[in-house]
Design a protein around this motif. Structure first.
Motif, PDB file in Angstrom:
ATOM      1  N   LEU A 130      48.227  38.733  38.590  1.00 47.35           N
ATOM      2  CA  LEU A 130      47.295  37.864  39.057  1.00 47.35           C
ATOM      3  C   LEU A 130      47.428  36.749  37.856  1.00 47.35           C
ATOM      4  O   LEU A 130      46.704  35.652  38.167  1.00 47.35           O
ATOM      5  N   GLU A 131      47.322  37.153  36.730  1.00 47.60           N
ATOM      6  CA  GLU A 131      47.250  36.174  35.668  1.00 47.60           C
ATOM      7  C   GLU A 131      48.164  35.141  35.510  1.00 47.60           C
ATOM      8  O   GLU A 131      48.129  33.794  35.594  1.00 47.60           O
ATOM      9  N   LEU A 132      49.620  35.601  36.047  1.00 49.94           N
ATOM     10  CA  LEU A 132      50.579  34.701  36.262  1.00 49.94           C
ATOM     11  C   LEU A 132      50.176  33.688  37.193  1.00 49.94           C
ATOM     12  O   LEU A 132      50.365  32.360  37.265  1.00 49.94           O
ATOM     13  N   VAL A 133      49.674  34.278  38.616  1.00 53.17           N
ATOM     14  CA  VAL A 133      49.262  33.518  39.368  1.00 53.17           C
ATOM     15  C   VAL A 133      48.064  32.520  39.220  1.00 53.17           C
ATOM     16  O   VAL A 133      48.215  31.243  39.628  1.00 53.17           O
ATOM     17  N   ALA A 134      47.153  32.884  38.226  1.00 58.67           N
ATOM     18  CA  ALA A 134      46.085  31.799  37.937  1.00 58.67           C
ATOM     19  C   ALA A 134      46.667  30.793  36.900  1.00 58.67           C
ATOM     20  O   ALA A 134      46.358  29.644  37.296  1.00 58.67           O
TER      21      ALA A 134
END
Length: 265
Positions: free
Chosen positions: A97-101
């Motif tokens: 999710l950090e990559l998505v963010a």
């Protein structure tokens, strides 16, 4: 000291203005914010309970159709948030999710093509992982049934070998099932799976492959013992009696018969 007191006063407080979101406050939907990933005049990206959320200005909201579509595909592939936040499953999800963010921030900053490229890459990686898990489940279904039948055969061999005339047919069946498992492992890469298929369905589907192999092994032994192609299998051209144990040639052909599971769609 004053900043620490301010944080204590705002912790757990519901904040209506997303421009003022920070760690510890409650967002407009009643979720406590764990971490603010990025904050700007036109957007905010933050984490709540191991999930990713964002708020944007009306100016940005009108141009996010492609991004929202990519996010929907990613959310469908992500697992539910584990209860244990110190476990590897939770950390893996948060890191994804950090990559998505990061990709969302790129889209919000005007780098839409680069951000969507990252989102599509994440989605493809997650889908490949989920399809791989489902193929392994399919193999497990075939292997599990075969192992159970082999255990039953070994137990039956210990109790009925002196008088059990049907043991040759049982051996033909389990040898063919072993061939069927080998065939499934060889061809699993061609198996079309869907992320919507449940593990129970895939286990049953894999088990049916072993059932097909079992029937093929019995049919192969029946054909050999009926002397349909005895010259190819028996050096003397005469098959053994129906109750006699398998010869090496019969065992080999029964194993090959298990590969017939691949003929079933």
């Amino acid at each position: 000291m004053s900043s620490e007191m301010e944080l204590q006063q705002t912790h757990g407080k519901e904040e209506k203005d997303w421009h003022k979101y920070r760690s510890g406050v409650v967002d407009r939907a009643g979720r406590q914010i764990e971490k603010v990933h990025a904050l700007d005049d036109d957007y905010v990206i933050y984490f709540c309970g191991g999930e990713l959320y964002y708020e944007v200005s009306p100016k940005l909201a009108a141009t996010l159709g492609g991004m929202d579509s990519a996010l929907a595909r990613i959310n469908r592939l992500l697992p539910n948030t584990p209860n244990l936040k110190t476990g590897s499953a939770y950390q893996d999800k948060v890191s994804t999710l950090e990559l998505v963010a990061d990709a969302l921030e790129m889209v919000f900053c005007g780098e839409e093509s680069e951000g969507l490229g990252i989102l599509n890459g994440i989605q493809e990686r997650l889908q490949t992982t989920e399809e791989g898990k489902r193929r392994l489940t399919y193999q497990l279904g075939s292997l599990s049934v075969t192992v159970v039948f082999w255990l039953v055969y070994v137990a039956a061999q210990a109790h009925f070998r002196p008088t059990g005339q049907w043991m040759a047919w049982f051996l033909a069946a389990v040898v063919a099932m072993a061939g069927g498992v080998f065939s499934v492992c060889l061809n699993v890469w061609r198996l079309e799976v869907s992320v919507n298929q449940q593990p129970a369905f895939l286990l049953c589907a894999g088990a049916t492959r072993s059932a097909v192999a079992l029937l093929a092994g019995i049919g192969m032994l029946l054909a050999m013992r009926s002397n349909i192609f005895g010259g190819l299998v028996y050096s003397q051209g005469q098959p053994p009696a129906p109750g006699e144990m398998l010869t090496m040639a019969e065992t080999f052909f029964c194993f090959l018969a298990g590969f017939s599971e691949s003929f079933v769609p």
